[in-house]
Design a protein around this motif. Sequence first.
Motif, short mmCIF file in Angstrom:
data_model
loop_
_atom_site.label_atom_id
_atom_site.label_comp_id
_atom_site.label_asym_id
_atom_site.label_seq_id
_atom_site.Cartn_x
_atom_site.Cartn_y
_atom_site.Cartn_z
N SER A 37 0.85 -1.18 0.00
CA SER A 37 0.00 0.00 0.00
C SER A 37 0.89 1.22 0.00
O SER A 37 1.91 1.26 0.71
CB SER A 37 -0.91 0.02 1.24
OG SER A 37 -1.53 1.29 1.38
N ASP A 38 0.52 2.22 -0.77
CA ASP A 38 1.29 3.47 -0.77
C ASP A 38 1.28 4.13 0.60
O ASP A 38 2.13 4.98 0.91
CB ASP A 38 0.72 4.45 -1.80
CG ASP A 38 0.98 3.99 -3.23
OD1 ASP A 38 1.98 3.28 -3.45
OD2 ASP A 38 0.18 4.35 -4.12
N ASP A 39 0.32 3.74 1.44
CA ASP A 39 0.19 4.35 2.76
C ASP A 39 1.10 3.71 3.81
O ASP A 39 1.15 4.20 4.95
CB ASP A 39 -1.27 4.26 3.24
CG ASP A 39 -2.22 5.06 2.37
OD1 ASP A 39 -1.76 6.08 1.80
OD2 ASP A 39 -3.39 4.67 2.23
N LEU A 40 1.77 2.63 3.48
CA LEU A 40 2.68 2.01 4.44
C LEU A 40 3.76 3.00 4.86
O LEU A 40 4.29 3.74 4.04
CB LEU A 40 3.33 0.76 3.83
CG LEU A 40 2.46 -0.48 3.68
CD1 LEU A 40 3.24 -1.58 2.96
CD2 LEU A 40 1.99 -0.98 5.04
N GLN A 41 4.09 2.97 6.14
CA GLN A 41 5.08 3.90 6.67
C GLN A 41 6.03 3.18 7.63
O GLN A 41 5.76 2.09 8.10
CB GLN A 41 4.39 5.05 7.42
CG GLN A 41 3.52 5.93 6.54
CD GLN A 41 2.87 7.06 7.33
OE1 GLN A 41 3.12 7.24 8.51
NE2 GLN A 41 2.04 7.84 6.65
N ARG A 46 6.74 -0.42 6.32
CA ARG A 46 7.05 -0.18 4.90
C ARG A 46 8.41 -0.79 4.54
O ARG A 46 8.55 -1.49 3.53
CB ARG A 46 7.05 1.32 4.64
CG ARG A 46 7.28 1.73 3.19
CD ARG A 46 7.29 3.24 3.07
NE ARG A 46 7.54 3.69 1.71
CZ ARG A 46 6.59 4.01 0.84
NH1 ARG A 46 5.31 3.91 1.18
NH2 ARG A 46 6.89 4.43 -0.39
N LEU A 47 9.43 -0.54 5.37
CA LEU A 47 10.75 -1.08 5.10
C LEU A 47 10.77 -2.60 5.18
O LEU A 47 11.49 -3.26 4.42
CB LEU A 47 11.77 -0.48 6.08
CG LEU A 47 12.08 1.00 5.88
CD1 LEU A 47 12.93 1.53 7.03
CD2 LEU A 47 12.80 1.24 4.54
N ARG A 48 10.01 -3.17 6.10
CA ARG A 48 9.93 -4.64 6.20
C ARG A 48 9.34 -5.23 4.93
O ARG A 48 9.83 -6.24 4.39
CB ARG A 48 9.12 -5.06 7.42
CG ARG A 48 9.16 -6.59 7.66
CD ARG A 48 8.26 -6.99 8.83
NE ARG A 48 8.55 -6.20 10.01
CZ ARG A 48 7.67 -5.41 10.61
NH1 ARG A 48 6.44 -5.28 10.12
NH2 ARG A 48 8.00 -4.73 11.68
N PHE A 49 8.27 -4.63 4.43
CA PHE A 49 7.66 -5.13 3.20
C PHE A 49 8.64 -5.04 2.04
O PHE A 49 8.79 -5.99 1.26
CB PHE A 49 6.39 -4.34 2.87
CG PHE A 49 5.68 -4.85 1.64
CD1 PHE A 49 4.73 -5.85 1.74
CD2 PHE A 49 5.97 -4.33 0.39
CE1 PHE A 49 4.09 -6.34 0.61
CE2 PHE A 49 5.34 -4.81 -0.75
CZ PHE A 49 4.39 -5.81 -0.64
N ILE A 50 9.33 -3.92 1.92
CA ILE A 50 10.30 -3.74 0.84
C ILE A 50 11.40 -4.80 0.95
O ILE A 50 11.78 -5.44 -0.04
CB ILE A 50 10.90 -2.32 0.89
CG1 ILE A 50 9.82 -1.28 0.57
CG2 ILE A 50 12.07 -2.20 -0.08
CD1 ILE A 50 10.26 0.16 0.83
N THR A 51 11.91 -4.99 2.16
CA THR A 51 12.96 -5.99 2.39
C THR A 51 12.49 -7.38 2.01
O THR A 51 13.21 -8.14 1.34
CB THR A 51 13.40 -5.97 3.86
OG1 THR A 51 13.84 -4.66 4.21
CG2 THR A 51 14.53 -6.96 4.11
N ASN A 52 11.27 -7.73 2.42
CA ASN A 52 10.75 -9.07 2.13
C ASN A 52 10.61 -9.31 0.63
O ASN A 52 10.90 -10.40 0.14
CB ASN A 52 9.40 -9.27 2.82
CG ASN A 52 9.55 -9.52 4.31
OD1 ASN A 52 10.62 -9.88 4.79
ND2 ASN A 52 8.47 -9.33 5.05
#
Length: 281
Positions: free
Chosen positions: A166-170, A174-180
């Motif tokens: 989601s663009d709303d992740l912060q 947000r960084l965990r999702f990107i890393t995963n």
Amino acid sequence: MAVYAIGDIQGCDEEFSQLLTRLSFSPSRDTLWLVGDLVNRGPRSLDVLRRVKALGSSAISVLGNHDLHLLALALSPTEPVKSKDTLQQVLAAPDRDELLHWLRHRPMLHHDDALGYTMVHAGLPPQWDLSLAQACARELEETLRDEHSCRELFAHMYGDQPDRWSDDLQGFERLRFITNCLTRLRFCRADGRLDLKFKGEVKDAPKHLMPWFQVPDRRSRDVRVVCGHWSALGYYDADSVLAIDTGCVWGEKLCAVRLDRFPPAPVFVPCSSSGLSVGSE
């Protein structure tokens, strides 16, 4: 000048050296793309790091999950040593700090317009196009390159949620999702949610799961991605994906592919190291 992509090395320095010899690789003329997981599980992670670092700009390596685990062991007091880790030699090396600083400054994603390839370790979620993937990778890179922020990241990095972009992740979610996505992704659900549990072959996957690159309407479907991470998938050249983790650390082989020629033709060196771990990532 040749450009070669090489799969997950994971401390298999003997095979890496043999592969460079097979390719007649010259750092003054050629370039290596390394898909990450330079270290761990294999016997000579320290030698691999030193070899790649010494190549300077002739080697471009993105970070994989094992590379991040090494950094977390060094920088986070809460990171547990795993039973199959083979990283102690790196952590005890006299040039440890120099190597870890160099590793923290590797990219999470590398794109080359001229070649038409984008390199990541694992994959891209279906909601990301190339522009968004590059922006998200830069966010994570900036965090890793600041030592204070990096230590905070490792305290919050592990976990499987959130499982949908989601663009709303912060913040750390947000960084965990990107890393995963960039370092752990293999499978998704049809609705675009990540599934980070199943790690095996596609034919054995639960019916509700599919490889990340086969999700309908994937926004990066026009991006030619070169990646590793998935030894159970093996060499795979379809769906705009060139996957080249062929499981050297599990007793199989190390793969190289020349990217500046079409079609890409893989070159393999069989595993010759002793004392490798047996199992799956």
